[in-house]
Design a protein around this motif. Structure first.
Motif, PDB file in Angstrom:
ATOM      1  N   UNK A  66       0.792  -1.177   0.007  1.00 17.52           N
ATOM      2  CA  UNK A  66       0.051   0.079   0.021  1.00 17.52           C
ATOM      3  C   UNK A  66       0.724   1.160  -0.053  1.00 17.52           C
ATOM      4  N   UNK A  67       0.375   2.248  -0.762  1.00 17.38           N
ATOM      5  CA  UNK A  67       1.072   3.542  -0.675  1.00 17.38           C
ATOM      6  C   UNK A  67       0.741   4.494   0.662  1.00 17.38           C
ATOM      7  N   UNK A  68       1.489   5.529   1.019  1.00 18.28           N
ATOM      8  CA  UNK A  68       1.003   6.232   2.031  1.00 18.28           C
ATOM      9  C   UNK A  68      -0.440   6.841   1.785  1.00 18.28           C
ATOM     10  N   UNK A  69      -0.955   6.995   0.562  1.00 16.49           N
ATOM     11  CA  UNK A  69      -2.221   7.529   0.443  1.00 16.49           C
ATOM     12  C   UNK A  69      -3.233   6.353   1.119  1.00 16.49           C
ATOM     13  N   UNK A  70      -2.913   5.063   1.044  1.00 18.15           N
ATOM     14  CA  UNK A  70      -4.027   4.245   1.848  1.00 18.15           C
ATOM     15  C   UNK A  70      -3.769   4.568   3.187  1.00 18.15           C
ATOM     16  N   UNK A  71      -2.876   4.727   3.728  1.00 20.45           N
ATOM     17  CA  UNK A  71      -2.751   5.105   5.267  1.00 20.45           C
ATOM     18  C   UNK A  71      -3.533   6.340   5.914  1.00 20.45           C
ATOM     19  N   UNK A  72      -3.107   7.191   4.897  1.00 23.82           N
ATOM     20  CA  UNK A  72      -3.915   8.740   5.066  1.00 23.82           C
ATOM     21  C   UNK A  72      -5.514   8.430   4.797  1.00 23.82           C
ATOM     22  N   UNK A 109     -13.335   4.478  -4.536  1.00 17.85           N
ATOM     23  CA  UNK A 109     -12.036   4.353  -4.976  1.00 17.85           C
ATOM     24  C   UNK A 109     -10.965   3.418  -4.144  1.00 17.85           C
ATOM     25  N   UNK A 110     -11.288   3.144  -2.926  1.00 11.28           N
ATOM     26  CA  UNK A 110     -10.463   2.298  -2.159  1.00 11.28           C
ATOM     27  C   UNK A 110     -10.721   0.758  -2.547  1.00 11.28           C
ATOM     28  N   UNK A 423      -9.776   5.833 -10.041  1.00  5.42           N
ATOM     29  CA  UNK A 423      -9.277   4.516  -9.700  1.00  5.42           C
ATOM     30  C   UNK A 423      -8.750   3.827 -10.902  1.00  5.42           C
ATOM     31  N   UNK A 424      -9.554   4.202 -12.079  1.00  7.09           N
ATOM     32  CA  UNK A 424      -9.162   3.323 -13.348  1.00  7.09           C
ATOM     33  C   UNK A 424      -7.727   3.759 -13.635  1.00  7.09           C
ATOM     34  N   UNK A 425      -7.263   5.018 -13.826  1.00 15.87           N
ATOM     35  CA  UNK A 425      -5.859   5.260 -14.189  1.00 15.87           C
ATOM     36  C   UNK A 425      -5.451   4.707 -15.413  1.00 15.87           C
TER      37      UNK A 425
END
Length: 446
Positions: A66-72, A109-110, A423-425
């Motif tokens: 997971x990226x830091x965005x996940x934890x934020x 999104x998650x 989310x698609x990116x």
């Protein structure tokens, strides 16, 4: 793949498609087919429940770092859930709706980014999202040329939203208000622009070309300046980050693609001017006012009345007034709630960040800013390669910019579609186009 996993992926995909259609086209559908209203009112929540269940219990979780965005995101969600307890006890349904609006887009999104799906499932979801967005843009262009129907005008008048700009009416597409359409148009344009520039026109495919051109025009002629501000900021971010995007082609190719996208978008506006000259003239005049806002009436109302009241209320209640106290939910439940006596600056903060602070306080606002910052930097809740971040990054930057002039985060329908885009990116790239290019490369090598 085991049968159970295949079934859960199928159910997840169906629920995601139903969610896209119900959130992206529901107002337009119910406008002319009244019998669908009761179904489309409950369908989005049902779809979210199915997505959560299949994602958590269907053995479809992605085993990636997971990226830091996940934890934020989880820190923000935790604070929101804690803040919701006293609000629900004091305001009941209003707070429940406020909680839903605050976590809706983020939860979607998650779920999408951390659920393992096959390329075929991703491609199917991608095509439905593009189809719904393109339908909104085409309906909006029709409205720009031929005007809104009597039913659409009646619905606008009943909604109480601001819809008239001089002699022109703000466009709706398949949305309930011009604000929601502008949110979809701007985010779709930025996503399509980043996808075409970083991946190339052939890989992006015709559907992305059409969406990019139509959404560029609608972003201008919808007559919502917040979308223009968001698009300009996101374009600046895209230009700044293009040099760091690792793609197979040379940097010169990226520059040529970007120039081509902007040039063709401008030509599309010129083409519309031949069909709807008054609207395009007004849209260009509205764009010019961005550089002289001191003489603009609505801007001065915000500066002199709305924002001072909102800041005063935040100073008096730094921990917030409860979920649902401000924004679209509060407007729906008015004259209830703790901010009912403050229609300007309280219920209508005219700023997405103040909208958050008024509900969950300054600590919640700090976590929200951290979420947007990390999401924009890493482009995903997972650690993904740099070339897969550009499309998501510009969508998040667009969202961050338009929130300076509106409570867009609380618009659940359009926020759901923006969450799908973010989310698609590039991970949801057109698989058929990539396979075609691979075959062409093999032929050339032989």
């Amino acid at each position: 793949m085991k049968t159970g996993a295949k079934l859960s992926q199928l159910v997840f995909c169906i629920a995601a498609i139903a969610l896209v259609i119900s959130c992206g086209a529901a107002p337009g559908l119910t406008r002319y087919v009244a019998g669908l209203e009761s179904l489309l009112n409950v369908l989005p929540d049902l779809c979210i429940a199915v997505l959560v269940i299949t994602s958590l219990f269907g053995n479809n979780r992605l085993a990636l770092r997971k990226s830091p965005a996940w934890y934020a995101a989880w820190m923000f969600l935790t604070w929101v859930l804690v803040a919701s307890v006293p609000a629900v006890l004091s305001m009941g349904d209003q707070a429940v709706y406020g909680l839903r609006a605050m976590v809706w887009g983020l939860a979607i999104a998650m779920l999408l980014q951390t659920t393992a799906l096959t390329s075929r499932a991703k491609g199917t979801i991608r095509r439905v999202v593009l189809a719904v967005l393109l339908a909104n843009m085409l309906v909006a262009l029709w409205q720009a040329v031929f005007g809104l129907s009597a039913i659409e005008l009646h619905e606008l008048a009943e909604s109480g939203a601001s819809y008239q700009v001089d002699s022109q009416t703000r466009l709706l597409g398949l949305q309930a208000t011009g604000q929601e359409l502008s949110m979809l148009a701007g985010s779709a344009f930025m996503w399509a622009c980043a996808t075409m520039v970083t991946r190339g026109f052939r890989v992006a495919g015709p559907s992305v070309w059409m969406l990019g051109l139509s959404s560029a025009v609608v972003t201008l002629v919808v007559l919502q300046r917040s979308a223009l501000v968001g698009a300009l900021f996101a374009l600046a971010v895209l230009i700044f980050t293009l040099g760091s995007v690792r793609v197979a082609s040379r940097r010169g190719s990226i520059a040529r693609r970007f120039t081509a996208v902007i040039a063709v978008s401008m030509l599309s506006v010129v083409a519309l001017a031949a069909l709807a000259p008054e609207r395009v003239d007004l849209a260009l005049a509205r764009f010019q006012t961005l550089f002289g806002l001191s003489s603009d009436y609505s801007f001065n109302v915000r500066q002199d009345t709305t924002l001072p009241v909102a800041l005063k209320l935040i100073g008096e209640g730094p921990l917030g007034y409860g979920l649902g106290a401000s924004g679209p939910v509060a407007a729906k439940f008015a004259p209830q709630g703790p901010l009912a006596d403050y229609p300007l600056g309280g219920i209508a903060a005219d700023n997405g960040y103040l909208f958050v602070a008024l509900q969950i306080g300054l600590p919640g606002l700090a976590l929200f800013l951290l979420l947007l910052l990390t999401w924009a930097i890493y482009g995903s809740f997972l650690l993904v390669p740099p070339q897969e971040r550009a499309s998501t990054r510009v969508v998040v930057c667009f969202l961050a910019a338009i929130m300076l002039s509106g409570s867009f985060w609380g618009l659940t329908g359009s926020m759901a579609i923006v969450a799908f885009l973010a989310s698609m990116g590039n991970a949801y790239a057109d698989e058929d186009a990539e396979q075609t290019l691979e075959r062409l490369r093999l032929r050339k090598s032989h």
